[in-house]
Design a protein around this motif. Sequence first.
Motif, PDB file in Angstrom:
ATOM      1  N   UNK A   1       6.773   4.551   6.075  1.00 31.93           N
ATOM      2  CA  UNK A   1       5.633   4.677   5.164  1.00 31.93           C
ATOM      3  C   UNK A   1       5.243   3.338   4.574  1.00 31.93           C
ATOM      4  N   UNK A   2       6.203   2.545   4.148  1.00 36.47           N
ATOM      5  CA  UNK A   2       5.854   1.257   3.544  1.00 36.47           C
ATOM      6  C   UNK A   2       5.231   0.319   4.574  1.00 36.47           C
ATOM      7  N   UNK A   3       5.666   0.386   5.820  1.00 33.82           N
ATOM      8  CA  UNK A   3       5.061  -0.441   6.870  1.00 33.82           C
ATOM      9  C   UNK A   3       3.638   0.022   7.165  1.00 33.82           C
ATOM     10  N   UNK A   4       3.438   1.332   7.212  1.00 33.43           N
ATOM     11  CA  UNK A   4       2.097   1.871   7.449  1.00 33.43           C
ATOM     12  C   UNK A   4       1.159   1.431   6.332  1.00 33.43           C
ATOM     13  N   UNK A   5       1.607   1.543   5.099  1.00 32.12           N
ATOM     14  CA  UNK A   5       0.781   1.125   3.960  1.00 32.12           C
ATOM     15  C   UNK A   5       0.488  -0.375   4.020  1.00 32.12           C
ATOM     16  N   UNK A   6       1.487  -1.179   4.335  1.00 32.77           N
ATOM     17  CA  UNK A   6       1.306  -2.635   4.381  1.00 32.77           C
ATOM     18  C   UNK A   6       0.365  -3.066   5.508  1.00 32.77           C
ATOM     19  N   UNK A   7       0.283  -2.270   6.556  1.00 32.43           N
ATOM     20  CA  UNK A   7      -0.555  -2.624   7.707  1.00 32.43           C
ATOM     21  C   UNK A   7      -2.047  -2.476   7.426  1.00 32.43           C
ATOM     22  N   UNK A   8      -2.399  -1.626   6.464  1.00 38.36           N
ATOM     23  CA  UNK A   8      -3.812  -1.354   6.192  1.00 38.36           C
ATOM     24  C   UNK A   8      -4.453  -0.407   7.186  1.00 38.36           C
ATOM     25  N   UNK A   9      -3.661   0.179   8.061  1.00 33.84           N
ATOM     26  CA  UNK A   9      -4.211   1.035   9.110  1.00 33.84           C
ATOM     27  C   UNK A   9      -4.877   2.294   8.555  1.00 33.84           C
ATOM     28  N   UNK A  10      -4.407   2.764   7.402  1.00 30.44           N
ATOM     29  CA  UNK A  10      -5.016   3.970   6.819  1.00 30.44           C
ATOM     30  C   UNK A  10      -6.440   3.691   6.345  1.00 30.44           C
ATOM     31  N   UNK A  11      -6.738   2.445   5.981  1.00 28.09           N
ATOM     32  CA  UNK A  11      -8.114   2.080   5.632  1.00 28.09           C
ATOM     33  C   UNK A  11      -8.971   1.938   6.885  1.00 28.09           C
ATOM     34  N   UNK A  12      -8.361   1.454   7.961  1.00 26.72           N
ATOM     35  CA  UNK A  12      -9.093   1.280   9.220  1.00 26.72           C
ATOM     36  C   UNK A  12      -9.443   2.625   9.857  1.00 26.72           C
ATOM     37  N   UNK A  13      -8.539   3.591   9.711  1.00 28.09           N
ATOM     38  CA  UNK A  13      -8.709   4.918  10.317  1.00 28.09           C
ATOM     39  C   UNK A  13      -8.489   5.984   9.248  1.00 28.09           C
ATOM     40  N   UNK A  14      -9.496   6.240   8.416  1.00 26.61           N
ATOM     41  CA  UNK A  14      -9.314   7.201   7.319  1.00 26.61           C
ATOM     42  C   UNK A  14      -9.038   8.627   7.788  1.00 26.61           C
ATOM     43  N   UNK A  15      -9.267   8.917   9.056  1.00 25.70           N
ATOM     44  CA  UNK A  15      -9.005  10.263   9.567  1.00 25.70           C
ATOM     45  C   UNK A  15      -7.515  10.516   9.806  1.00 25.70           C
ATOM     46  N   UNK A  16      -6.690   9.462   9.755  1.00 19.61           N
ATOM     47  CA  UNK A  16      -5.245   9.655   9.914  1.00 19.61           C
ATOM     48  C   UNK A  16      -4.742  10.491   8.744  1.00 19.61           C
ATOM     49  N   UNK A  17      -4.017  11.541   9.060  1.00 15.73           N
ATOM     50  CA  UNK A  17      -3.451  12.440   8.055  1.00 15.73           C
ATOM     51  C   UNK A  17      -1.939  12.492   8.257  1.00 15.73           C
ATOM     52  N   UNK A  18      -1.231  11.654   7.502  1.00 12.74           N
ATOM     53  CA  UNK A  18       0.214  11.566   7.675  1.00 12.74           C
ATOM     54  C   UNK A  18       0.932  12.853   7.300  1.00 12.74           C
ATOM     55  N   UNK A  19       0.275  13.724   6.526  1.00 15.14           N
ATOM     56  CA  UNK A  19       0.885  15.010   6.190  1.00 15.14           C
ATOM     57  C   UNK A  19       0.778  15.992   7.352  1.00 15.14           C
ATOM     58  N   UNK A  20      -0.039  15.649   8.365  1.00 13.31           N
ATOM     59  CA  UNK A  20      -0.234  16.529   9.516  1.00 13.31           C
ATOM     60  C   UNK A  20       0.190  15.881  10.836  1.00 13.31           C
ATOM     61  N   UNK A  21       0.075  14.571  10.933  1.00 13.80           N
ATOM     62  CA  UNK A  21       0.390  13.878  12.170  1.00 13.80           C
ATOM     63  C   UNK A  21       1.843  13.429  12.181  1.00 13.80           C
ATOM     64  N   UNK A  22       2.389  13.327  13.376  1.00 11.73           N
ATOM     65  CA  UNK A  22       3.765  12.878  13.531  1.00 11.73           C
ATOM     66  C   UNK A  22       3.799  11.365  13.628  1.00 11.73           C
ATOM     67  N   UNK A  23       4.932  10.803  13.264  1.00  8.83           N
ATOM     68  CA  UNK A  23       5.154   9.361  13.359  1.00  8.83           C
ATOM     69  C   UNK A  23       6.511   9.138  14.005  1.00  8.83           C
ATOM     70  N   UNK A  24       6.705   7.922  14.510  1.00  8.77           N
ATOM     71  CA  UNK A  24       7.981   7.620  15.131  1.00  8.77           C
ATOM     72  C   UNK A  24       8.179   6.136  15.305  1.00  8.77           C
ATOM     73  N   UNK A  25       9.307   5.804  15.930  1.00 12.84           N
ATOM     74  CA  UNK A  25       9.646   4.423  16.249  1.00 12.84           C
ATOM     75  C   UNK A  25      10.037   4.395  17.727  1.00 12.84           C
ATOM     76  N   UNK A  26       9.330   3.587  18.493  1.00 17.41           N
ATOM     77  CA  UNK A  26       9.608   3.460  19.927  1.00 17.41           C
ATOM     78  C   UNK A  26       9.704   4.817  20.618  1.00 17.41           C
ATOM     79  N   UNK A  27       8.766   5.717  20.323  1.00 14.76           N
ATOM     80  CA  UNK A  27       8.689   7.001  21.012  1.00 14.76           C
ATOM     81  C   UNK A  27       9.623   8.082  20.487  1.00 14.76           C
TER      82      UNK A  27
END
Length: 88
Positions: free
Chosen positions: A27-53
Amino acid sequence: MKVSVVFAKPEEQVWIPVNVDEHATLMSAIEASGILNMFPAIRLDQQKVGVFGKLCALDTELQDGDRVEIYRPITWVAPDEDDDDDDD
């Protein structure tokens, strides 16, 4: 430490290198990247996340060099069952 955050749409892919503190989380890396501002449709409460697959929770601690991935929902449309070739 250096990590990256990636997100891919069918028409666009982004890879954002990010410097984060030791013990940073997905979460802290995602926030630091600014990607949520670039893609406001990203919904971390609904989408999955991972590291290297590998699926991970947002509070997973990162290691130097990790690639944080935000997965978009898989959308599949069933083929039309009405087959015009069938003359029954």
